[in-house]
Every structure is written in C-alpha cells, then in structure tokens.
Design a protein around this motif. Structure first.
Motif, PDB file in Angstrom:
ATOM      1  N   TRP A 142       0.924  -1.114   0.033  1.00 46.24           N
ATOM      2  CA  TRP A 142       0.056   0.021  -0.018  1.00 46.24           C
ATOM      3  C   TRP A 142       0.929   1.325  -0.031  1.00 46.24           C
ATOM      4  O   TRP A 142       0.401   2.050  -0.766  1.00 46.24           O
ATOM      5  CB  TRP A 142      -0.735   0.027   1.003  1.00 46.24           C
ATOM      6  CG  TRP A 142      -2.115  -0.666   0.939  1.00 46.24           C
ATOM      7  CD1 TRP A 142      -2.467  -2.023   0.442  1.00 46.24           C
ATOM      8  CD2 TRP A 142      -3.524  -0.110   1.196  1.00 46.24           C
ATOM      9  NE1 TRP A 142      -3.724  -2.236   0.475  1.00 46.24           N
ATOM     10  CE2 TRP A 142      -4.713  -1.294   0.676  1.00 46.24           C
ATOM     11  CE3 TRP A 142      -4.016   1.106   1.719  1.00 46.24           C
ATOM     12  CZ2 TRP A 142      -5.728  -0.877   0.840  1.00 46.24           C
ATOM     13  CZ3 TRP A 142      -5.393   1.209   1.781  1.00 46.24           C
ATOM     14  CH2 TRP A 142      -6.150   0.228   1.493  1.00 46.24           C
ATOM     15  N   MET A 195      -9.920   2.574  -3.576  1.00 43.47           N
ATOM     16  CA  MET A 195     -10.938   1.816  -2.771  1.00 43.47           C
ATOM     17  C   MET A 195     -12.367   2.102  -2.968  1.00 43.47           C
ATOM     18  O   MET A 195     -13.072   1.463  -2.441  1.00 43.47           O
ATOM     19  CB  MET A 195     -10.551   2.223  -1.336  1.00 43.47           C
ATOM     20  CG  MET A 195      -9.056   1.964  -0.878  1.00 43.47           C
ATOM     21  SD  MET A 195      -8.864   2.134   0.673  1.00 43.47           S
ATOM     22  CE  MET A 195      -8.519   4.003   0.441  1.00 43.47           C
ATOM     23  N   THR A 224      -7.006  -8.135   5.710  1.00 47.65           N
ATOM     24  CA  THR A 224      -5.878  -8.306   4.701  1.00 47.65           C
ATOM     25  C   THR A 224      -5.983  -8.532   3.345  1.00 47.65           C
ATOM     26  O   THR A 224      -5.653  -8.228   2.554  1.00 47.65           O
ATOM     27  CB  THR A 224      -5.003  -9.324   5.412  1.00 47.65           C
ATOM     28  OG1 THR A 224      -4.610  -9.013   6.646  1.00 47.65           O
ATOM     29  CG2 THR A 224      -3.742  -9.480   4.813  1.00 47.65           C
ATOM     30  N   ALA A 282      -7.497  -5.559   1.441  1.00 40.66           N
ATOM     31  CA  ALA A 282      -6.605  -4.843   1.183  1.00 40.66           C
ATOM     32  C   ALA A 282      -5.445  -5.405   0.180  1.00 40.66           C
ATOM     33  O   ALA A 282      -5.000  -4.404  -0.676  1.00 40.66           O
ATOM     34  CB  ALA A 282      -5.607  -4.459   2.537  1.00 40.66           C
TER      35      ALA A 282
END
Length: 421
Positions: free
Chosen positions: A163, A173, A231, A234
């Motif tokens: 990221w 996002m 996780t 992401a």
C-alpha cells in the motif's frame, strides 16, 4: 501420557488462525477472484466476511463449550451419534488428496526458487515441505504457535508495504456499482474465495490445547477472522490497481510479480521466503488438526492402537507421521496428474463447506437462546455457499455418502469403544 498439552495462549492462537486463513489463499485467491469478478471482487470479499462472521461466532461458541481435539466430528457426536461422527471425521481426512497437496504445491513453488540447482525440482521441494511439517509438528504446539505469530506479522508488513509503495489512494478503494449481471460473477467468485476462510474448522481441533479455552478460544477466532478479512480486501485493492491477474499460471505468481514491480528484482528471494513461510503456516495447522482428529478417533475407538499414543512432548507423533505418508503419496499423484490449483481448490471447498454445514447443524441442536438463532443463520449461509460451488459440491456429497454407509455392519466386525470423558 493420554492428554494433549495446554500450550496455546491467546496471542499464539490469533497468530495460528490468522496465518492459516491467509497462508496459501493470499498468494493466489485474490488474483483468481479478480479474474472471475474484476473490481466486483471487492464486494465479494465484503459479502464473504459478513457471511463468515456468524459462522465464526458459532464455532467460537462450540469451541468454548466443547473443547476437544475431535473438532467438528466431536460436535456432531454430541449433537447426533457416533456413526455420523465417524463419517464427518473421515470426510475431513478426505480433503488430503485434493486440498492439502494443492497447498503444499504452492508452498513448494516458493521453496523451489530458493533451492540449489541439483535439487531444484517441484517434487523435491514438496518432499522437503512435508519433512519440515513433520519436524515442526513433532516439536509441539508452543513452538508452532510462536513460528506462526512471526509469520503473521511478516504478512501484515508485506501488505502494508504494498500500500505504501503502491501509492494506494481513496480512488483505488471505490466500490463499483452493483448490477444484476455482477451478482452472477460475485457468486462464482465466492465459490473459490471460501477457501480463504477454511481453517476455522481445523482450528476447532486445537481447542483442547488452549490454556484457557473458555476465554481465549472464541476471542482468537473472532480477531483472527477480522485480521484475515481486512488483509484479503487490502491485498485485492493492490492486485486490481496493478492488474496482477489474468491466467492460472499468473494468478499463483501475482504477489511475487507485484513485489518485483514495486520493489525491484532484489526483493525476489525475500518474497519467495515469505511466500513459503505463509503457505507453510497454513498447511501446518491443517497437518496439526488432521493428526489430532485421527488421534482423537483412535483414542475413543481404538485406545490400544499406535495412533492413540502421544509422544513425551504431548504430540500425537504416530498420527502425524501417518498423515505425512498420505501427504507424500498425494503429492506424487498430484504432480503426475498435472491438474491446476483452481480445480483442486473447488473440490476441497466442497468438503470444507459441507463440514461447516454439519458443524452449524450440530450447533443448532446443541446451543440455546441467541446461540441457536445464530447457528440457524450460519446454517442457511452455508447452504447458500454450498450452492455457489456448483458441480464441485458433488465430490463432497459422494464422499460423505460413501462414508455414511454401514461398513462396520457389512464387515461383520466389532470395535472397541470407550466413552469420552
């Protein structure tokens, strides 16, 4: 020694579950899901996480009330009968030929990049992986828990660095607008993505080894699932931004490819090492849970057999070695067959979803009050996910049907049984 050691703490339990849920899944499923549903896979992850929450809560309630190495099979015995318990126990073992070898093959793929040329082959890497699994399992749950906690922290650091280096912003996002057509692709993706949350049922086998199962077991499940869900989402954001998906061979290499794009060639060996460690951690808990399930069955039904014995470390060593032998045979067959990972994933998911479904059915009978209503919701969700599997659920149904036949009656043999404490 007839009892497993109670070595698992809250922190090591969270570490074991989170690495098991992430493990092999993180290195291939987000890319496979992106290939199926594109940016709608972000919705699929949220839907899956919402669906898994009541299931995780129900497992937490079962593990809190019935901590036993038999896991789901033990829950089924408490709710129904011993015959159905055995069917569930061996249904769980039947995942070895299809699920575990696929995970070992993925782990070995990372290990192969670290091996010297004379022994640099897929099969040798898989044999080494199985050997390491046996060594770690025989060392005991305390050592295994510490190892997996370190691996979990390394995985989080990797995704955080993606990221940071990938300059992920709010525009990356944004959730796409849902359409009627997108629901079909999301459903298809869910059939593969459920693999990422198989591990809760395996973790249930470890309840007997918690120092304080009534307090720590449910907390470990809830926090572990939350960490894993966040996780995965992401990681998917990064994969979608850099279009790190598109083919079966590329999907399993998406994380190494991303690391090379973001950090350069010099990080290749580091990512290979972390990839192996993450995949190894996932398979490690399954090896532990399978060996404990076999040991629990032997303890209750064949108490004088070698499989019912524990080592001086409080580990079912003979059961672990037996599982390792089956794994080696399955790895050889898997290598010869040449079938891709996605095919094996779908077959394994059928087994796991059916195990979850039977666990929720047991919970509906065993629990009371709000716990029973939660189990009912979880049961309905498992049925819906099972339907999403399509043809692959037939493998699980066929295996379970064969295991449910009265083989003991046909053979005319009787077995020694002892009542559990």
């Amino acid at each position: 020694m007839s009892e497993l050691r109670k070595d698992i703490t809250l922190i090591s339990g969270i570490g074991q579950l989170s690495t098991t849920l992430l493990g092999t899944g993180l290195f291939m499923v987000p890319a496979i899901a992106a290939g199926i549903a594109g940016h709608f896979s972000l919705w699929a992850w949220l839907i899956l996480f919402v669906a898994i929450c009541p299931i995780a809560l129900t497992f937490a309630q079962l593990g809190k009330r019935y901590p036993n190495a038999g896991g789901t099979a033990y829950f089924v015995r408490q709710a129904f009968n011993k015959r159905l318990e055995k069917s569930v126990a061996w249904l769980f073992v039947s995942v070895i030929p299809v699920g575990v070898p696929a995970a070992i093959a993925l782990a070995a793929g990372f290990l192969q990049q670290l091996l010297p040329q004379p022994i640099n082959s897929a099969l040798v890497a898989q044999i080494i992986t199985v050997g390491l699994l046996v060594a770690v399992n025989l060392a005991g749950t305390k050592s295994s828990g510490r190892l997996q906690t370190v691996i979990a922290l390394s995985i989080f650091a990797l995704i955080a660095s993606f990221w940071w280096q990938g300059s992920i912003g709010t525009s990356d996002m944004v959730m796409p607008e849902l359409t009627q057509e997108s629901l079909w692709s999301i459903g298809a993706a869910l059939g593969v993505m459920f693999w990422c949350f198989v591990g809760i049922e395996a973790f249930a086998h470890m309840g007997e080894e918690f120092k304080n199962p009534q307090r720590d077991f449910p907390i470990a499940i809830l926090i572990g699932c939350f960490i894993a869900g966040a996780t995965y989402w992401a990681c998917s954001v990064v994969i979608l931004k850099y279009h790190a998906y598109g083919s079966a061979s590329f999907d399993s290499a998406s994380i190494p490819w991303l690391s090379e794009q973001l950090f350069g060639e010099k990080f290749k060996l580091l990512i290979s090492g972390l990839g192996f460690a993450a995949c190894f951690a996932s398979v490690n808990l399954y090896t532990q849970s399978l060996s404990r399930m076999v040991w629990a069955q032997a303890r209750d039904y064949r108490p004088n057999s070698a499989l019912a014995r524990l080592s001086i470390r409080g580990v079912p060593a003979n059961a672990t070695i037996a599982i390792a032998v089956v794994l080696l045979i399955s790895c050889v067959i898997g290598e010869i067959s040449g079938l891709d990972l996605e095919f094996f994933l779908k077959l394994a998911n059928g087994i796991f979803v059916l195990v979850y479904l039977l666990a929720m059915l047991s919970a509906f009978k065993l629990l009371t009050g709000a716990g029973r209503w939660l189990a009912a919701v979880s049961l309905l969700l498992c049925v819906l996910v099972f339907a999403c599997l399509g043809w692959s659920m037939l493998y699980a149904l066929c295996v379970f049907g064969l295991l449910s036949l009265p083989w003991q009656k046909y053979s005319g043999k009787k077995e020694t049984q002892i009542e559990p404490n």
